[in-house]
Design a protein around this motif. Structure first.
Motif, PDB file in Angstrom:
ATOM      1  N   GLY A 165       0.787  -1.226   0.000  1.00  0.00           N
ATOM      2  CA  GLY A 165       0.000   0.000   0.000  1.00  0.00           C
ATOM      3  C   GLY A 165       0.816   1.271   0.000  1.00  0.00           C
ATOM      4  N   ASN A 166       2.127   1.167  -0.195  1.00  0.00           N
ATOM      5  CA  ASN A 166       2.990   2.349  -0.255  1.00  0.00           C
ATOM      6  C   ASN A 166       2.946   2.955  -1.660  1.00  0.00           C
ATOM      7  N   SER A 218       9.182   0.116  -3.780  1.00  0.00           N
ATOM      8  CA  SER A 218       8.618   1.463  -3.841  1.00  0.00           C
ATOM      9  C   SER A 218       9.551   2.443  -3.144  1.00  0.00           C
ATOM     10  N   HIS A 219       9.689   3.628  -3.724  1.00  0.00           N
ATOM     11  CA  HIS A 219      10.519   4.648  -3.094  1.00  0.00           C
ATOM     12  C   HIS A 219       9.857   5.196  -1.832  1.00  0.00           C
ATOM     13  N   ALA A 220       8.593   4.824  -1.616  1.00  0.00           N
ATOM     14  CA  ALA A 220       7.895   5.220  -0.392  1.00  0.00           C
ATOM     15  C   ALA A 220       7.977   4.143   0.692  1.00  0.00           C
ATOM     16  N   MET A 221       8.765   3.099   0.450  1.00  0.00           N
ATOM     17  CA  MET A 221       8.886   2.023   1.433  1.00  0.00           C
ATOM     18  C   MET A 221       9.502   2.556   2.734  1.00  0.00           C
ATOM     19  N   PRO A 222       8.860   2.285   3.881  1.00  0.00           N
ATOM     20  CA  PRO A 222       9.414   2.772   5.160  1.00  0.00           C
ATOM     21  C   PRO A 222      10.778   2.137   5.459  1.00  0.00           C
ATOM     22  N   LYS A 223      11.552   2.842   6.259  1.00  0.00           N
ATOM     23  CA  LYS A 223      12.853   2.354   6.677  1.00  0.00           C
ATOM     24  C   LYS A 223      12.694   1.051   7.455  1.00  0.00           C
ATOM     25  N   GLY A 224      13.622   0.136   7.252  1.00  0.00           N
ATOM     26  CA  GLY A 224      13.624  -1.127   7.973  1.00  0.00           C
ATOM     27  C   GLY A 224      13.164  -2.315   7.142  1.00  0.00           C
TER      28      GLY A 224
END
Length: 228
Positions: A165-166, A218-224
């Motif tokens: 969903g990112n 996705s470049h919007a993927m959260p860190k980790g």
């Protein structure tokens, strides 16, 4: 120039007024008596950004020469490239083919520091320790083998929503005096032998001897996030 279509990592090239191709040969590193290839880049004039970079990965390219000598790619028009390594916040310069992967000689290391081998990446969440891209790079380092690992690393530029969903939407950012596109997703495609120690080119192997994998992040993927 210097293209050899027998290189297993090369994607199909597309004829387009937007796309420029450069085939970089190491100026100071030889294999079996001939200068070794470094990498191939497909570069977009519209995006001021690489579309993909293709390269062989092998320990023979790795050494202790880590000096980064940033500059323009001599094989692509300078007017299309950034004129410095400075990227506006919150991004930094993300190498498609990493500095450490070409640390054997100063000549090959200088080539991976061309601006055409870099794309804007989120500095704090993506291209840093614990970032999704950084974690994927570490994972891929573990796939290296005695045989060559063939790589294509690339960028997507349209709106991208992943299965988590990112969503990342198209943006531009300042990069060395140009307005470069910020990729909405990055990907790797990899090919190698299953055994890893055949001593053969993949061109000499049957399909059953080979394995491949692709990753899109996705470049919007959260860190980790770690590779799945």
């Amino acid at each position: 120039r210097n293209r050899d279509r027998s290189w297993p990592e090369l994607p199909v090239e597309v004829a387009s007024s937007d796309l420029y191709y450069a085939y970089h040969i190491c100026p100071d590193f030889r294999v079996n008596g001939h200068l070794a290839r470094n990498y191939t880049v497909c570069y977009s004039a519209e995006h001021h950004c690489p579309v993909w970079v293709a390269a062989p990965l092998h320990d023979d390219y790795v050494g202790s020469n880590g000096n980064r000598n940033y500059g323009p790619d001599p094989d692509i028009p300078y007017s299309l490239q950034p004129s410095s390594k400075t990227v506006d916040d919150p991004y930094n310069k993300g190498h498609m083919l990493g500095n450490n992967e070409r640390s054997k000689t100063s000549g090959m290391n200088k080539q991976v520091s061309y601006y055409t081998n870099m794309a804007p990446q989120h500095a704090s969440t993506f291209n840093t320790g614990g970032g999704a891209w950084n974690n994927l790079e570490d994972y891929i380092d573990g796939l290296w083998c005695t045989d060559t690992l063939y790589m294509v690393s690339g960028c997507l530029f349209d709106t991208w929503t992943d299965t988590y969903g990112n969503t990342a939407t198209p943006k531009r950012t300042g990069f060395g005096g140009v307005q470069a596109s910020v990729p909405t997703a990055f990907y790797y495609v990899l090919l190698r032998t299953k055994d890893g120690e055949t001593g053969n080119s993949v061109l000499q192997c049957s399909a059953s001897d080979l394995q491949c994998v692709g990753f899109v992040i996705s470049h919007a993927m959260p860190k980790g996030h770690k590779p799945q």
